[in-house]
Design a protein around this motif. Structure first.
Motif, short mmCIF file in Angstrom:
data_model
loop_
_atom_site.label_atom_id
_atom_site.label_comp_id
_atom_site.label_asym_id
_atom_site.label_seq_id
_atom_site.Cartn_x
_atom_site.Cartn_y
_atom_site.Cartn_z
N PHE A 147 29.16 13.18 -2.26
CA PHE A 147 28.15 12.66 -1.41
C PHE A 147 28.14 11.03 -1.34
N GLU A 148 28.05 10.96 0.25
CA GLU A 148 27.87 9.45 0.58
C GLU A 148 26.73 9.04 0.25
N ASN A 149 26.36 7.68 0.19
CA ASN A 149 25.07 7.01 -0.41
C ASN A 149 24.14 7.24 0.83
N SER A 150 24.66 7.60 2.12
CA SER A 150 23.55 7.90 2.88
C SER A 150 24.30 8.42 3.98
N ARG A 151 23.37 8.92 5.31
CA ARG A 151 24.09 9.79 6.18
C ARG A 151 24.02 9.04 7.36
N HIS A 152 25.25 9.21 8.27
CA HIS A 152 25.40 8.70 9.74
C HIS A 152 26.56 9.41 10.20
N ASP A 153 26.48 9.87 11.59
CA ASP A 153 27.50 10.24 12.12
C ASP A 153 28.55 9.19 12.14
N GLY A 154 29.89 9.75 11.54
CA GLY A 154 31.16 8.91 11.52
C GLY A 154 31.14 8.07 10.28
N TYR A 155 30.27 8.06 9.70
CA TYR A 155 30.33 7.16 8.37
C TYR A 155 31.02 8.01 7.00
N THR A 156 32.14 7.86 6.93
CA THR A 156 33.01 8.41 5.90
C THR A 156 33.90 7.47 5.17
N THR A 157 33.49 7.49 3.69
CA THR A 157 34.16 6.41 2.98
C THR A 157 35.13 7.16 2.10
N LYS A 172 43.74 13.82 -6.00
CA LYS A 172 43.96 14.41 -7.42
C LYS A 172 43.94 16.25 -7.04
N ASP A 173 44.06 16.71 -5.98
CA ASP A 173 44.13 17.98 -5.82
C ASP A 173 42.95 18.81 -6.24
N CYS A 174 41.86 18.09 -6.15
CA CYS A 174 40.30 18.76 -6.34
C CYS A 174 40.01 19.16 -5.15
N ILE A 175 38.71 20.12 -5.09
CA ILE A 175 38.16 20.30 -3.96
C ILE A 175 36.71 19.59 -3.73
N PRO A 176 36.58 18.85 -2.93
CA PRO A 176 35.22 17.83 -2.65
C PRO A 176 34.19 18.73 -2.30
N VAL A 177 32.96 18.62 -2.83
CA VAL A 177 31.76 19.07 -2.21
C VAL A 177 30.97 18.01 -1.46
N TYR A 178 31.04 18.01 -0.22
CA TYR A 178 30.86 16.85 0.60
C TYR A 178 29.43 16.98 1.24
N TRP A 179 28.77 15.80 1.26
CA TRP A 179 27.60 15.55 2.05
C TRP A 179 27.60 14.26 2.55
N GLY A 180 27.28 14.22 3.81
CA GLY A 180 27.28 12.77 4.74
C GLY A 180 27.18 12.91 6.10
N ASN A 181 28.46 12.74 6.58
CA ASN A 181 28.79 12.42 8.00
C ASN A 181 28.95 13.88 8.56
N LYS A 182 28.11 14.35 9.52
CA LYS A 182 28.13 15.77 10.04
C LYS A 182 29.11 15.83 11.01
N LEU A 183 29.81 14.81 11.36
CA LEU A 183 31.11 15.13 12.07
C LEU A 183 32.52 14.89 11.39
N VAL A 184 32.27 14.84 9.98
CA VAL A 184 33.36 14.84 9.12
C VAL A 184 34.60 15.53 9.44
N HIS A 185 34.38 16.62 10.21
CA HIS A 185 35.33 17.71 10.45
C HIS A 185 36.44 17.11 11.54
N LYS A 186 35.83 16.17 12.23
CA LYS A 186 36.87 15.46 13.32
C LYS A 186 38.09 14.68 12.56
N ASP A 187 37.70 14.31 11.15
CA ASP A 187 38.74 13.32 10.41
C ASP A 187 39.40 14.50 9.33
#
Length: 327
Positions: A180-190, A199-214
């Motif tokens: 999870f990101e510290n905060s949410r904003h379109d485009g904000y991906t750390t 490390k071949d893990c599966i991320p459980v992500y929250w944050g940038n709603k447009l993350v699928h563009k990257d």
């Protein structure tokens, strides 16, 4: 090679002036000298030393804040916008570059390899967090922990006997990583979503709603795709109990097919830097904007002192500041 003088200020504490994304690009085209009286200043958002410099100023942010274009000649940030003096360069790009992990991220594994990797994962899920301000992240950790053990190796909700020394080494044994990101904003991906990929893990992500563009949405679990947190947790448990689903995810490409590849992005950034260096226009720092920005900054932090000291001298600027900050 042309000689240029640059400097870096207001970056994070362990920032290395002679080994970073921008420096390593510039040395490909120029003889680069770090100088206290630079021609070009790179600055970030962790202090205000940049105000002392009258040269061309280039802003970069790793945090969820907007560039102030009254203070810089060019800005690199995570924002999606069409300004001519801005380029989108999220923090994860610098992370990929600094950790030399691109080759690994681009590798599409065979099914046998993916099966071997997943079988070696001995633990369920983890989190490594030092910022305790994100209620979404903390609530998810607690709710998932009520279903199955989740390890926390950071300074927040630590349950492994203390902060881990190496996050990448710590997460490698886990199937899932709370990213999870510290905060949410379109485009904000750390870097938080990239580290589990490495490390071949599966991320459980929250944050940038447009993350699928990257990033390829089939390679991680996106919080935004679920109507409720209960649905998300059920999906995570389903993957945990079905190796075939997990192996399918590991075999997916890391990045979105629409994303410009990392090498091309670097070429674009270097081209921009060369254009800035060859530009003969007067820098922002030597224009009226510098005075407006500087006194806006001072005024915001020390209102009463600035009013008393500068009202008479900068009578033309004070009304602008009053209107802007509603004093």
């Amino acid at each position: 090679m042309k000689e240029i003088k640059i400097n870096f200020v207001d970056f994070w504490p362990d920032f290395d002036k002679t080994d970073n994304y921008f420096y390593n690009l510039l040395v490909q085209e120029y003889k680069v000298i770090i100088d206290d009286d630079p021609e070009f200043l790179f600055y970030s958002c962790y202090n205000s030393e940049y105000l002392k410099y009258k040269c061309t100023r280039i802003f970069y942010t790793a945090e969820n804040i907007r560039p102030d274009f009254s203070a810089c000649d060019f800005a690199f940030s995570f924002d999606y916008n069409k300004r001519k003096n801005h380029f989108r360069l999220p923090l994860y790009s610098l992370f990929i570059d600094n950790y030399k992990m691109l080759a690994h991220l681009q590798t599409i594994k065979t099914r046998a390899e993916a099966k071997r990797i997943w079988s070696a994962k001995s633990k369920f899920c983890c989190m490594v967090v030092s910022n305790g301000d994100s209620s979404e992240r903390l609530n998810f950790f607690k709710n998932l922990s009520a279903i199955k053990r989740v390890d926390s190796g950071g300074g927040v909700l630590n349950n492994v006997g203390g902060k881990v020394a190496d996050k990448l080494e710590f997460i490698k044994d886990y199937k899932f990583v709370i990213s999870f990101e510290n905060s949410r904003h379109d485009g904000y991906t750390t870097e938080k979503i990239v580290q589990p990929f490495f490390k071949d893990c599966i991320p459980v992500y929250w944050g940038n709603k447009l993350v699928h563009k990257d990033f390829n949405g089939k390679r991680f679990i996106d919080h935004h795709n679920f109507n409720t947190e209960e649905e998300l947790i059920n999906k995570l448990i389903e993957i945990d109990q079905n190796d075939e689903l997990a192996i399918n995810m590991l075999m997916e490409p890391t990045f979105s097919l629409d994303k410009v590849n990392h090498q091309e992005e670097q070429k674009q950034v270097l081209k921009i830097l060369c254009k800035i260096i060859n530009n003969n226009e007067k820098p922002i720092a030597r224009q009226l904007w510098r005075y407006i920005h500087r006194h806006k900054f001072i005024y915001r932090n020390t209102k009463k002192r600035v009013l008393a000291k500068f009202k008479k001298t900068y009578n033309c600027i004070i009304p602008y500041m009053r209107a802007d900050f509603k004093v």
